[in-house]
Design a protein around this motif. Structure first.
Motif, short mmCIF file in Angstrom:
data_model
loop_
_atom_site.label_atom_id
_atom_site.label_comp_id
_atom_site.label_asym_id
_atom_site.label_seq_id
_atom_site.Cartn_x
_atom_site.Cartn_y
_atom_site.Cartn_z
N ALA A 1 4.09 55.52 38.20
CA ALA A 1 2.99 57.20 37.86
C ALA A 1 3.13 57.52 36.58
O ALA A 1 2.02 57.91 35.36
CB ALA A 1 3.25 57.85 38.73
N VAL A 2 4.47 57.22 35.54
CA VAL A 2 4.91 58.03 34.30
C VAL A 2 3.92 56.43 33.79
O VAL A 2 3.11 57.13 32.30
CB VAL A 2 6.58 57.60 34.03
N LYS A 3 4.15 55.50 33.67
CA LYS A 3 3.46 54.10 32.91
C LYS A 3 2.15 54.02 32.86
O LYS A 3 1.42 53.87 32.05
CB LYS A 3 4.33 52.91 33.18
N ARG A 4 1.71 55.44 34.09
CA ARG A 4 -0.12 54.76 34.23
C ARG A 4 -0.49 56.56 33.68
O ARG A 4 -2.09 56.59 33.63
CB ARG A 4 0.19 54.69 35.45
N GLY A 5 -0.24 56.91 33.25
CA GLY A 5 0.03 57.94 32.49
C GLY A 5 -0.59 58.76 33.79
O GLY A 5 -1.39 60.15 33.36
N GLU A 6 -0.20 58.86 34.69
CA GLU A 6 -0.81 59.70 36.29
C GLU A 6 0.31 60.67 36.02
O GLU A 6 0.19 62.45 36.38
CB GLU A 6 -0.79 59.30 37.16
N VAL B 1 1.19 63.32 42.33
CA VAL B 1 1.26 62.32 43.20
C VAL B 1 1.86 61.43 44.09
O VAL B 1 0.84 59.98 44.41
CB VAL B 1 2.29 61.64 41.56
N PHE B 2 2.44 62.10 45.20
CA PHE B 2 2.77 61.54 46.26
C PHE B 2 1.41 61.31 47.27
O PHE B 2 1.04 60.28 47.71
CB PHE B 2 3.86 62.45 46.46
N ARG B 3 0.71 61.90 47.30
CA ARG B 3 -0.53 62.55 48.24
C ARG B 3 -1.59 60.97 47.90
O ARG B 3 -2.31 60.73 48.43
CB ARG B 3 -1.29 63.80 47.69
N ASN B 4 -1.99 61.17 46.56
CA ASN B 4 -2.45 60.53 45.68
C ASN B 4 -2.59 59.03 45.84
O ASN B 4 -2.95 57.64 45.27
CB ASN B 4 -2.96 60.80 44.34
N ASN B 5 -1.24 58.48 45.66
CA ASN B 5 -0.41 57.12 46.14
C ASN B 5 0.18 57.02 48.03
O ASN B 5 1.37 56.56 47.37
CB ASN B 5 0.39 56.89 45.49
#
Length: 289
Positions: free
Chosen positions: A77-82, A212-216
């Protein structure tokens, strides 16, 4: 007419009160990472606690399953900018994705040939791109020998730290675990961690992690080994406290960890158990009067 004005004033007061309450909660959430902040007016008791989580433990393995490691979910998620990364749990300064990647990397330099390799006929002399020795005076390869940078595997990142406020809500008459931040740590026991000490990679707001957890949902999985139809989201696992941890720091004037206060790792473990027991006893005593 007076009743009308009184009703209007009461409605306006209630609206302002609700707006102020919502603003207070929103401000609290944005500043300290809380996902469900409790208004200060409802707090009777609060203690800030830092907990260590070892993802290798049996109870914690469901959030560290193969290919679905929580460290993988966070770092991807960090690498995606999320997901925004922070330098520490004060949440005042941030890391870029490149800086976070650097924090979870280690250098591996070329130490030369071993005695066994030299005895086998290998040579340290310069060679061209075809492997042929370069004669003296000939131009050497322009590729310098440098330390190679490698990222730790997600399975290597099995250490986390969780910061929470243990709060007794006097309005609801119950104790809450209000999670603020989670920090990924490079364990001190890794052979590639030559420093021999735990190294923080980055800290994350818990409220950001929940998003992040909910979105993935297909990746952020708490693995139910008893029933594949009942896997849970990592956000639910934290809300339900489906993990094991131990206390490493309780808020104190010197901001010191338990092992620092009591003079050693073994004494720190004993102090951790005592701190957990004291907090349980405090909650029990609240119901005894």
């Amino acid at each position: 007419m007076n009743k009308f004005f009184s009703l209007t004033a009461l409605t306006a007061a209630l609206t302002l009160s609700l707006a102020a309450s919502a603003q207070e909660q929103a401000t609290t959430a944005s500043s300290n990472g809380s996902y469900r902040p409790i208004p200060n007016s409802d707090i009777m008791f609060r203690k800030t606690i830092l907990r260590a989580i070892d993802l290798r433990e049996k109870q914690n393995k469901p959030m560290f399953s193969e290919g679905k490691e929580i460290s993988r979910v966070i770092m991807d998620a960090v690498k995606r900018g999320e997901l925004q990364a922070y330098k520490n749990d004060s949440l005042t300064s941030t890391f870029t994705p490149a800086e976070v990647s650097g924090n979870m990397s280690y250098s591996e330099s070329n130490a030369g040939l071993s005695d066994e390799e030299k005895a086998a006929g290998f040579s340290e002399e310069a060679v061209d791109e075809w492997g042929a020795p370069i004669k003296k005076g000939a131009a050497k390869s322009k590729t310098p020998t440098v330390a190679a940078s490698n990222e730790y595997r997600y399975k290597d990142l099995y250490q986390m730290e969780l910061k929470e406020d243990m709060i007794f809500d006097k309005k609801r008459s119950r104790m809450y675990h209000d999670i603020k931040t989670i920090t990924l740590v490079v364990p001190s026991t890794l052979s590639s961690n030559t420093s021999g000490i735990e190294k923080p990679i980055a800290t994350f707001k818990y409220s950001d992690l929940v998003k992040v957890f909910r979105n993935n949902p297909d990746k952020a999985i708490w693995f139910n080994s008893q029933n594949d139809a009942q896997h849970k989201n990592l956000a639910d696992a934290f809300e339900l406290w489906l993990f094991n941890s131990y206390i490493v720091k309780v808020s104190n004037p010197n901001d010191a960890r338990l092992d620092e206060i009591y003079g050693g790792q073994q004494q720190g473990i004993l102090a951790s158990q005592q701190a957990a027991a004291d907090l349980i006893e405090y909650e029990y005593n609240l119901w005894s009067f």
